[in-house]
Design a protein around this motif. Structure first.
Motif, PDB file in Angstrom:
ATOM      1  N   GLY A  43       0.790  -1.222   0.000  1.00  0.00           N
ATOM      2  CA  GLY A  43       0.000   0.000   0.000  1.00  0.00           C
ATOM      3  C   GLY A  43       0.821   1.269   0.000  1.00  0.00           C
ATOM      4  O   GLY A  43       0.273   2.362   0.021  1.00  0.00           O
ATOM      5  N   VAL A  64       0.998   4.642   3.933  1.00  0.00           N
ATOM      6  CA  VAL A  64       0.035   3.872   3.144  1.00  0.00           C
ATOM      7  C   VAL A  64      -0.911   4.830   2.435  1.00  0.00           C
ATOM      8  O   VAL A  64      -1.438   5.754   3.054  1.00  0.00           O
ATOM      9  CB  VAL A  64      -0.773   2.921   4.056  1.00  0.00           C
TER      10      VAL A  64
ATOM     11  N   PHE B  57      -3.703  -6.741   1.682  1.00  0.00           N
ATOM     12  CA  PHE B  57      -2.325  -6.236   1.716  1.00  0.00           C
ATOM     13  C   PHE B  57      -1.383  -7.384   1.373  1.00  0.00           C
ATOM     14  O   PHE B  57      -0.922  -8.104   2.247  1.00  0.00           O
ATOM     15  CB  PHE B  57      -2.019  -5.642   3.089  1.00  0.00           C
ATOM     16  N   LEU B 125      -1.055  -3.786  -3.056  1.00  0.00           N
ATOM     17  CA  LEU B 125      -2.360  -3.728  -2.407  1.00  0.00           C
ATOM     18  C   LEU B 125      -3.430  -4.130  -3.419  1.00  0.00           C
ATOM     19  O   LEU B 125      -3.534  -3.532  -4.480  1.00  0.00           O
ATOM     20  CB  LEU B 125      -2.600  -2.296  -1.913  1.00  0.00           C
TER      21      LEU B 125
END
Lengths: 128, 144
Positions: A43, A64, B57, B125
């Motif tokens: 992320g 993130v 994730f 992600l």
């Protein structure tokens, strides 16, 4: 920069250090040429990753960036903080000038070579 | 394994989480699929009135190798991640990252439209957005 500004900058840096962060899981593998470190930072876009070597410590930090639709309510969260941070103490024989970093799909690979003088060599035993 | 979280924080936050999970495990009825904390990939779920958003994730994967399936009201994310390469004559000092096959299953709300699902993989992600059905949308009824 005047005194006031520099203390403000120092304060901001300290605040960033004190903010709660997650510890990214890592693998550290050492061979004769140096150390390879892998860290999971899912992320985190490339521009939000920060790597710092300072006074014998390595700091890995990442923010993130979630692409969240407007008005979303979280119902279940296993990742509950928006940043990662991890600090390692480096040892003297590592050559911090030659650190090589690759960052791909949230996976960081760092290669820290050993300084030339620290690489293993065979020591001849002389018989007298 | 539910005492170990994937991304640990400081000690007090961990103790707090542990206490909450103990409560979930003993006082209430836990999920049939267990308290999947600490498993790979970590998952966040959120929703808006028009969509359900799932974030997995899962760093360092080839997007083509991730298997996302929607079936009978559940969403499955599966795949495999190779463990870090360990060359010969080297020493592993820290080994925390996940390696191997993984599979996670999430129960979806009843009002999702299984035809309009969108999955994107960026920066490690995985974001899966599923639209809710039109008839489930809140709407204003005109009074005649």
């Amino acid at each position: 920069m005047n005194m006031n500004e520099s203390t403000q900058v120092a304060k901001a840096a300290e605040a960033a250090r004190n903010e709660a962060a997650m510890l990214p899981p890592v693998d550290v593998i050492e061979d004769t040429g140096g150390i390879t470190l892998y860290a999971d930072l899912p992320g985190v876009p490339k521009d939000k990753l920060s790597l710092q070597v300072e006074a014998g410590t390595l700091t890995i930090e990442g923010e993130v960036a979630l692409d969240v639709p407007q008005g979303m309510e979280a119902t279940h969260a296993e990742v509950s903080l928006p940043r990662y941070r991890r600090v390692f103490t480096l040892s003297k024989e590592l050559d911090t000038q030659k650190v090589n970093a690759e960052f791909n799909q949230g996976l960081l690979k760092l290669r820290i070579p050993k300084a030339e003088h620290a690489k293993p060599r065979r020591i001849e035993v002389k018989l007298t | 394994m539910y005492y170990r979280s994937q991304y640990p924080r400081d000690l007090f936050a961990e103790l707090d989480r542990l206490q909450r999970e103990m409560q979930e495990a003993f006082d209430f009825s836990p999920s049939i699929r267990g308290l999947a904390r600490g498993s790979f990939p970590a998952i966040n779920v959120g929703g808006t009135p028009s969509s359900v958003d799932i974030y997995a994730f899962a760093p360092g994967l080839d997007p083509a190798s991730i298997d996302v399936q929607l079936e009978k009201g559940t969403l499955t994310v599966a795949g495999e991640r190779k463990a870090a390469e360990v060359p010969e004559k080297s020493t592993v000092h820290i080994n925390e990252r996940f390696g191997g096959a993984f599979r996670r299953v999430i129960t979806l709300p009843d009002d999702v439209d299984s035809e309009s699902i969108d999955a994107k993989y960026r920066d490690g992600l995985l974001h899966i957005a599923i639209q809710r059905k039109q008839e489930a949308q809140p709407r204003r009824i005109a009074i005649k």
